[in-house]
Design a protein around this motif. Structure first.
Motif, PDB file in Angstrom:
ATOM      1  N   ALA A   6    -105.184  58.535 -66.505  1.00  0.00           N
ATOM      2  CA  ALA A   6    -106.009  57.345 -66.331  1.00  0.00           C
ATOM      3  C   ALA A   6    -105.232  56.057 -66.585  1.00  0.00           C
ATOM      4  O   ALA A   6    -105.824  54.993 -66.729  1.00  0.00           O
ATOM      5  CB  ALA A   6    -107.230  57.419 -67.243  1.00  0.00           C
ATOM      6  N   ILE A   7    -103.901  56.170 -66.678  1.00  0.00           N
ATOM      7  CA  ILE A   7    -103.087  54.964 -66.874  1.00  0.00           C
ATOM      8  C   ILE A   7    -102.276  54.710 -65.605  1.00  0.00           C
ATOM      9  O   ILE A   7    -101.666  55.633 -65.078  1.00  0.00           O
ATOM     10  CB  ILE A   7    -102.129  55.131 -68.077  1.00  0.00           C
ATOM     11  CG1 ILE A   7    -102.937  55.258 -69.368  1.00  0.00           C
ATOM     12  CG2 ILE A   7    -101.186  53.950 -68.186  1.00  0.00           C
ATOM     13  CD1 ILE A   7    -102.078  55.449 -70.568  1.00  0.00           C
ATOM     14  N   PRO A   8    -102.279  53.480 -65.109  1.00  0.00           N
ATOM     15  CA  PRO A   8    -101.465  53.198 -63.927  1.00  0.00           C
ATOM     16  C   PRO A   8     -99.985  53.434 -64.216  1.00  0.00           C
ATOM     17  O   PRO A   8     -99.503  53.086 -65.297  1.00  0.00           O
ATOM     18  CB  PRO A   8    -101.713  51.717 -63.654  1.00  0.00           C
ATOM     19  CG  PRO A   8    -102.901  51.352 -64.444  1.00  0.00           C
ATOM     20  CD  PRO A   8    -102.988  52.291 -65.587  1.00  0.00           C
TER      21      PRO A   8
ATOM     22  N   LYS B  60     -93.616  58.750 -52.946  1.00  0.00           N
ATOM     23  CA  LYS B  60     -94.264  57.445 -52.986  1.00  0.00           C
ATOM     24  C   LYS B  60     -94.030  56.761 -54.332  1.00  0.00           C
ATOM     25  O   LYS B  60     -93.774  55.563 -54.384  1.00  0.00           O
ATOM     26  CB  LYS B  60     -95.768  57.608 -52.757  1.00  0.00           C
ATOM     27  CG  LYS B  60     -96.136  58.072 -51.377  1.00  0.00           C
ATOM     28  CD  LYS B  60     -97.637  58.058 -51.224  1.00  0.00           C
ATOM     29  CE  LYS B  60     -98.035  58.399 -49.796  1.00  0.00           C
ATOM     30  NZ  LYS B  60     -99.475  58.313 -49.613  1.00  0.00           N
TER      31      LYS B  60
ATOM     32  N   TYR C  53     -93.727  49.280 -66.836  1.00  0.00           N
ATOM     33  CA  TYR C  53     -93.540  48.005 -67.535  1.00  0.00           C
ATOM     34  C   TYR C  53     -93.361  48.236 -69.028  1.00  0.00           C
ATOM     35  O   TYR C  53     -92.522  47.610 -69.678  1.00  0.00           O
ATOM     36  CB  TYR C  53     -94.741  47.088 -67.307  1.00  0.00           C
ATOM     37  CG  TYR C  53     -94.695  46.278 -66.034  1.00  0.00           C
ATOM     38  CD1 TYR C  53     -93.484  45.846 -65.513  1.00  0.00           C
ATOM     39  CD2 TYR C  53     -95.858  45.920 -65.364  1.00  0.00           C
ATOM     40  CE1 TYR C  53     -93.438  45.112 -64.349  1.00  0.00           C
ATOM     41  CE2 TYR C  53     -95.831  45.187 -64.198  1.00  0.00           C
ATOM     42  CZ  TYR C  53     -94.617  44.778 -63.692  1.00  0.00           C
ATOM     43  OH  TYR C  53     -94.570  44.045 -62.550  1.00  0.00           O
ATOM     44  N   ALA C  54     -94.174  49.161 -69.591  1.00  0.00           N
ATOM     45  CA  ALA C  54     -94.096  49.432 -71.023  1.00  0.00           C
ATOM     46  C   ALA C  54     -92.698  49.929 -71.389  1.00  0.00           C
ATOM     47  O   ALA C  54     -92.126  49.517 -72.398  1.00  0.00           O
ATOM     48  CB  ALA C  54     -95.153  50.447 -71.428  1.00  0.00           C
TER      49      ALA C  54
ATOM     50  N   VAL D 153     -89.675  47.831 -58.798  1.00  0.00           N
ATOM     51  CA  VAL D 153     -90.082  47.034 -59.952  1.00  0.00           C
ATOM     52  C   VAL D 153     -88.974  46.956 -60.993  1.00  0.00           C
ATOM     53  O   VAL D 153     -88.786  45.923 -61.634  1.00  0.00           O
ATOM     54  CB  VAL D 153     -91.359  47.632 -60.584  1.00  0.00           C
ATOM     55  CG1 VAL D 153     -91.777  46.841 -61.794  1.00  0.00           C
ATOM     56  CG2 VAL D 153     -92.471  47.679 -59.553  1.00  0.00           C
TER      57      VAL D 153
ATOM     58  N   LEU E  31     -91.491  52.697 -56.868  1.00  0.00           N
ATOM     59  CA  LEU E  31     -91.626  51.778 -57.992  1.00  0.00           C
ATOM     60  C   LEU E  31     -90.263  51.392 -58.558  1.00  0.00           C
ATOM     61  O   LEU E  31     -90.170  50.532 -59.425  1.00  0.00           O
ATOM     62  CB  LEU E  31     -92.525  52.378 -59.068  1.00  0.00           C
ATOM     63  CG  LEU E  31     -93.994  52.266 -58.655  1.00  0.00           C
ATOM     64  CD1 LEU E  31     -94.845  53.269 -59.371  1.00  0.00           C
ATOM     65  CD2 LEU E  31     -94.501  50.864 -58.936  1.00  0.00           C
TER      66      LEU E  31
ATOM     67  N   VAL F 206    -105.610  61.074 -70.822  1.00  0.00           N
ATOM     68  CA  VAL F 206    -105.165  59.680 -70.962  1.00  0.00           C
ATOM     69  C   VAL F 206    -104.123  59.335 -69.904  1.00  0.00           C
ATOM     70  O   VAL F 206    -104.232  58.321 -69.211  1.00  0.00           O
ATOM     71  CB  VAL F 206    -104.618  59.425 -72.385  1.00  0.00           C
ATOM     72  CG1 VAL F 206    -103.906  58.087 -72.451  1.00  0.00           C
ATOM     73  CG2 VAL F 206    -105.757  59.463 -73.392  1.00  0.00           C
TER      74      VAL F 206
ATOM     75  N   LEU G 106     -90.079  46.903 -70.704  1.00  0.00           N
ATOM     76  CA  LEU G 106     -90.127  45.773 -71.621  1.00  0.00           C
ATOM     77  C   LEU G 106     -90.216  46.222 -73.071  1.00  0.00           C
ATOM     78  O   LEU G 106     -89.823  45.493 -73.975  1.00  0.00           O
ATOM     79  CB  LEU G 106     -91.342  44.892 -71.291  1.00  0.00           C
ATOM     80  CG  LEU G 106     -91.394  44.415 -69.840  1.00  0.00           C
ATOM     81  CD1 LEU G 106     -92.746  43.829 -69.508  1.00  0.00           C
ATOM     82  CD2 LEU G 106     -90.299  43.408 -69.570  1.00  0.00           C
ATOM     83  N   GLY G 107     -90.753  47.431 -73.279  1.00  0.00           N
ATOM     84  CA  GLY G 107     -90.968  47.889 -74.648  1.00  0.00           C
ATOM     85  C   GLY G 107     -89.726  48.488 -75.278  1.00  0.00           C
ATOM     86  O   GLY G 107     -89.446  48.264 -76.452  1.00  0.00           O
TER      87      GLY G 107
ATOM     88  N   LEU H  27     -97.556  51.900 -62.965  1.00  0.00           N
ATOM     89  CA  LEU H  27     -96.851  50.619 -63.111  1.00  0.00           C
ATOM     90  C   LEU H  27     -96.902  50.117 -64.547  1.00  0.00           C
ATOM     91  O   LEU H  27     -95.919  49.602 -65.083  1.00  0.00           O
ATOM     92  CB  LEU H  27     -97.443  49.571 -62.161  1.00  0.00           C
ATOM     93  CG  LEU H  27     -96.735  48.229 -62.176  1.00  0.00           C
ATOM     94  CD1 LEU H  27     -95.319  48.353 -61.663  1.00  0.00           C
ATOM     95  CD2 LEU H  27     -97.490  47.204 -61.359  1.00  0.00           C
ATOM     96  N   LEU H  28     -98.082  50.292 -65.190  1.00  0.00           N
ATOM     97  CA  LEU H  28     -98.228  49.849 -66.580  1.00  0.00           C
ATOM     98  C   LEU H  28     -97.239  50.596 -67.467  1.00  0.00           C
ATOM     99  O   LEU H  28     -96.582  50.005 -68.334  1.00  0.00           O
ATOM    100  CB  LEU H  28     -99.667  50.093 -67.044  1.00  0.00           C
ATOM    101  CG  LEU H  28    -100.036  49.468 -68.391  1.00  0.00           C
ATOM    102  CD1 LEU H  28    -100.275  47.987 -68.225  1.00  0.00           C
ATOM    103  CD2 LEU H  28    -101.259  50.127 -68.986  1.00  0.00           C
TER     104      LEU H  28
END
Lengths: 291, 215
Positions: free
Chosen positions: A134-136, A228, A142-143, A235, A232, A131, A146-147, A138-139
């Motif tokens: 397979a998750i970016p 690299k 953000y989680a 962000v 991020l 899992v 913001l979460g 960035l997502l």
């Protein structure tokens, strides 16, 4: 008359050395005859012109928009600006090192869990690895960004960047570890079991020492890739190199200059790390061969 | 859970934009990657140097640096295009280097003896390439190219960081700001990405088995 018997110093001219770059695929071609050589000469001339035209076009585009003026670039010769960027670079390296130091052992543990025979361990580990790979990133960032506030948990910006990087990269590193273990000849494990070693003893004394050596190059390049991922920080507004460039560029109206300078720094940092890793690797592998 | 059900359209559109960005990037990167590979193995020195230099340089740049340089930098030198396509251009230029590396590894994987044998029986360069090298190189490149495609999709989310909020990660962020249910919204978006990666991985596996050469 004196006859010098010394062999001439073997030093290939620059053109020959340049010419050998990327020549590993030469087997695809026949040795060029006179006609082909003429064609190659023409292609060389034409492509040189085309490449020069491309560069000239780019420079002209910068020039007519006033982006080549010394005012816009002399900023990067001033000590306070350089110091500011150096601090940014340091933060970038800090993120890289800390996330690498956390992700490597975590990845190794995950790989061991996935390799273990107990379904209680290997199922969750496999799920986590598949899992998270397979998750970016960035997502995930953000989680966290913001979460977390909604749960009332507050963590420093630095860790809001590090934790997602470690979570994804530990999964990637775990797969590198695992594939190295899998690549080891089965006979090694069988032999160890045959002389009466237990599962963990086999792992610790026979499998892992070899697997880690095999995986070393891939592990190192993955850790360099963390450099690299650290960008991020842009962000989450963490002042690493890229976000520092954004702030600097917007403040001084030197947006493109700041990003170009930072891009150059990233290329240099990346190539330097890769070169150092190559050196270390050569020494490491060399020792492995001797023993 | 209601947030997801009520906003299925939003997720669907976001997913679609993500797929579009990734597909466009993958195709453009493929074309440029082939061009780079041809230049890198060509006997023409300036092309070889330029292509090798380009690959080494761009590969060591973080994608986000390239994206910010394109999206915020290009307007400064008078090159203003649609935001989405600027991002796609930056990503294509980036992934082309990886595409080129994958292709070259595929070509390298063909044993030298086969190429020499083909030349020995009088095949021309074109014949060697189309009859011997490429059919085998393409087969061994399926899995690496699938991994590359998955990487392109996952990193297409970076477009959200430079303002292309129509894609999945950007939409999820907007939904989160509206409903403040991060676990559900981010979970749903993650599920979309995982499903995409799963489908691509499985298809590549099937394709790989179908086309495998028995040696």
């Amino acid at each position: 008359m004196t006859v010098t018997t010394e062999a001439p110093v073997q030093r290939r001219p620059l053109t020959v050395r340049l010419g050998s770059i990327g020549q590993q695929d030469a087997a695809l071609f026949d040795v060029p005859g006179p006609q082909a050589q003429r064609r190659i000469a023409i292609a060389t001339a034409l492509s040189s012109l085309a490449l020069l035209a491309l560069v000239a076009l780019a420079v002209r585009q910068f020039a007519i928009n006033g982006q080549l003026e010394w005012d816009k670039w002399q900023l990067f010769t001033q000590w306070p600006v350089l110091r500011y960027l150096a601090i940014g670079l340091l933060a970038t390296l800090q993120v890289t090192v800390v996330s690498g130091a956390l992700a490597l052992p975590l990845g190794a543990l995950l790989a061991l869990a996935r390799l273990s025979r107990s379904p209680l361990l290997n199922r969750p580990a496999a799920l986590y690895i598949e899992v998270l790979r397979a998750i970016p990133l960035l997502l995930l960032i953000y989680a966290f960004l913001l979460g977390l506030p909604t749960t009332g948990l507050r963590i420093p910006l630095f860790w809001q960047l590090i934790i997602p990087i470690v979570l994804t990269n530990s999964a990637v590193l775990a797969e590198i570890f695992r594939s190295a273990v899998k690549a080891l000849p089965q006979g090694q494990t069988e032999a160890a079991l045959a002389v009466g070693m237990g599962y963990w003893q086999t792992m610790r004394l026979v499998v892992l020492p070899q697997a880690i050596r095999m995986a070393a190059p891939a592990l190192v390049s993955q850790v360099i890739r963390l450099l690299k991922d650290s960008t991020l920080g842009y962000v989450v507004s963490y002042l690493e190199l890229l976000y520092s460039a954004k702030v600097l560029g917007e403040f001084n109206h030197t947006i493109i200059q700041s990003y170009v300078v930072v891009a150059v720094v990233f290329v240099i940092a990346n190539l330097t790390l890769a070169a150092v890793a190559g050196q270390v690797e050569r020494r490491f592998v060399g020792r492995a061969h001797r023993t | 859970m209601d947030v997801v059900v009520d906003n299925l359209g939003v997720f669907g559109r976001g997913l679609l934009v993500s797929i579009q960005i990734s597909a466009a990037t993958f195709v453009l990167a493929g074309l440029l990657g082939v061009l780079l590979t041809v230049c890198r193995i060509s006997p023409v020195l300036p092309l070889r140097l330029a292509a090798t230099g380009y690959v080494e340089l761009v590969r060591s740049l973080p994608l986000l640096v390239l994206l910010t340089l394109f999206v915020f930098g290009l307007p400064e030198i008078g090159l203003i295009g649609p935001l989405l396509w600027t991002a796609v251009a930056a990503m294509s230029l980036y992934w082309a280097t990886f595409f080129s590396e994958t292709l070259r590894a595929g070509v390298r994987g063909v044993p030298l003896g086969q190429i020499e044998a083909a030349r020995a029986i009088g095949c021309t360069f074109g014949q060697v390439l189309t009859q011997v090298v490429l059919p085998q190189a393409v087969r061994t490149s399926i899995q690496p190219l699938a991994s590359l495609l998955i990487a392109v999709i996952l990193n297409s989310s970076l477009a959200a960081a430079v303002g292309v909020t129509q894609e999945l990660t950007g939409q999820t962020q907007l939904l989160d700001q509206r409903y403040a249910q991060p676990l559900v919204t981010f979970g749903a978006a993650a599920a979309c990405y995982v499903a995409l990666a799963f489908v691509i991985g499985r298809s590549a596996g099937i394709l790989d088995r179908r086309l495998a050469v028995q040696r």
